[in-house]
Design an enzyme around this catalytic site. Structure first.
Site, short mmCIF file in Angstrom:
data_model
loop_
_atom_site.label_atom_id
_atom_site.label_comp_id
_atom_site.label_asym_id
_atom_site.label_seq_id
_atom_site.Cartn_x
_atom_site.Cartn_y
_atom_site.Cartn_z
N ARG A 157 0.85 -1.22 0.00
CA ARG A 157 0.00 0.00 0.00
C ARG A 157 0.88 1.26 0.00
NH1 ARG A 157 -2.82 -3.89 -0.39
NH2 ARG A 157 -4.70 -4.39 0.80
N SER A 231 -10.45 1.53 4.12
CA SER A 231 -9.65 1.15 5.30
C SER A 231 -8.95 2.39 5.83
CB SER A 231 -8.56 0.15 4.93
OG SER A 231 -9.13 -0.98 4.38
N GLU A 327 -4.07 5.01 6.61
CA GLU A 327 -3.87 4.68 5.18
C GLU A 327 -4.15 5.90 4.29
OE1 GLU A 327 -4.89 0.64 3.70
OE2 GLU A 327 -6.09 1.72 2.23
#
Ligand code: NAP
Length: 338
Positions: A157, A231, A327
């Site tokens: 990510r 998320s 995130e």
């Protein structure tokens, strides 16, 4: 002229920017006068959360266009997608064209240009597995660049565009290499279980996408109905010793060994175990079906969200000894813009 950011970010907190410029032709980038203050590039707004006003200029990526180029003598097809296209729209078009490799990434919100920044991933597939190259305007050197997979420094990510040189490149086109052959990626138990519940062991591409859509719609709130940014925390990647410490106290905490001897711990499971799932704090809260997703019920301020983030992070550090990293990109009072 000041602009309202609430409709430009799926988390939808009240915020304003000094200026918003729509970029719908690549040449505009060459002609842009230097920004006088901070500058931010925004795509679909699903991975940027404004905790407060942004005192600077926002460049809104709205470049459109999609093309398919068969690569002679192979099963591979190069897909060229402009950065402002919707990611899920791209997944659908590829499915219609009989091109495979990104089925598991269906329904991820956001634009094509944001996909490499985050190296989006879901159900065992990550963008870098199908990524070929991209074109970007290098705002530092004021020139066009083509960057391949190595240049992009993809991680979990993560990428060069997120953690090494944020804001340097305005991505205008992403090129993927997809296959005419279907080889489904079924490594995630949650995906296999959902297929098995419908009596499917070897899915067709359409069955696979339909299953991903069903799973995501069940687990994740639709930002059009309940504002959210997907998320909210990354799964922490820790050393074996750190993981041992956490697992001594919480032996059934889901975790996965990674090739580099490190261990990935499930952030959602930690937050859930600490009792946050479904909890509200003013206008923000933790989604009732998925503890990794923070939601905006309406009427919240950036400071309420900041408060919730801090409570969750503090509790996780105390209980598990690990630090949760958000995130999405958080803009405003947590980040000094001026
Ligand atoms: P899930 O499949 O039960 O996964 C829960 C967590 O366990 C995920 O964080 C996933 O890691 C990890 N996991 C499960 N099976 C794994 C395996 N075989 N190997 C390594 N890690 C494994 O349910 P979920 O929470 O709804 O997530 C499903 C997928 O959708 C995940 O890949 C998740 O990342 C993705 N998703 C992404 C967002 C977003 O906004 N970025 C939001 C929701 C879901 P990973 O997260 O590393 O895959």
């Amino acid at each position: 002229m000041a602009a309202d950011l609430q409709p430009l970010s799926t988390f939808g907190l009240p915020a304003r920017a000094d200026q918003v410029l729509i970029i719908d032709h690549p040449e505009q980038l060459e002609q842009l006068p230097d920004a006088e203050g901070p500058e931010l590039i925004l795509g679909g707004g699903s991975n940027t959360v404004f905790l407060g006003d942004f005192h600077g200029r926002i460049l809104l990526s709205r470049l459109q266009g999609l093309a398919f180029e068969g690569l002679q003598g192979t099963d591979q097809v190069r897909v060229r997608a402009a950065a402002g296209e919707s990611w899920h729209g791209l997944v659908r078009r590829c499915l219609d064209q009989g091109l495979h490799g990104i089925e598991n990434l269906a329904l991820i919100p956001g634009s094509v240009g944001a996909a490499p920044i985050q190296n989006i991933g879901a159900y065992g597939v990550e963008l870098d597995q199908v990524f070929e190259s991209l074109t970007a305007w290098d705002r530092l050197q004021r020139r066009w660049v083509d960057l391949d997979r190595n240049d992009c420094a993809f991680g979990y990510r993560d990428s060069r565009f997120k953690s090494i040189e944020p804001g340097r490149f305005f991505i205008t086109e992403v090129r993927l290499s997809l296959s005419r052959r279907f080889n489904p990626s079924l490594s995630y138990a949650s995906l296999r279980d959902a297929l098995a519940a419908n009596g499917i062991e070897r899915p067709t591409p359409r069955q696979l996408v339909a299953t991903i859509l069903r799973l995501r719609r069940h687990r994740l709130p639709d930002p059009a109905r309940l504002a959210n940014a997907g998320s909210f925390f990354k799964n922490p990647i820790v050393s074996a010793e750190q993981a041992d410490q956490a697992l001594k106290r919480w032996p059934d905490l889901p975790h996965w060994p990674l090739p580099n001897q490190q261990i990935k711990l499930a952030a959602g499971a930690m937050i859930e175990r600490l009792g946050f799932k479904g909890k509200r704090l003013g206008g923000v809260g933790v989604y009732a079906n998925h503890a990794l997703v923070l939601v905006h019920h309406g009427g919240a301020s950036g400071s309420q969200l900041q408060d919730l983030i801090e409570r969750i992070r503090r509790a996780v550090t105390e209980a598990f000894g690990v630090i949760l990293e958000p995130e999405p990109l958080l803009i405003g009072s947590l980040v000094k813009n001026d």
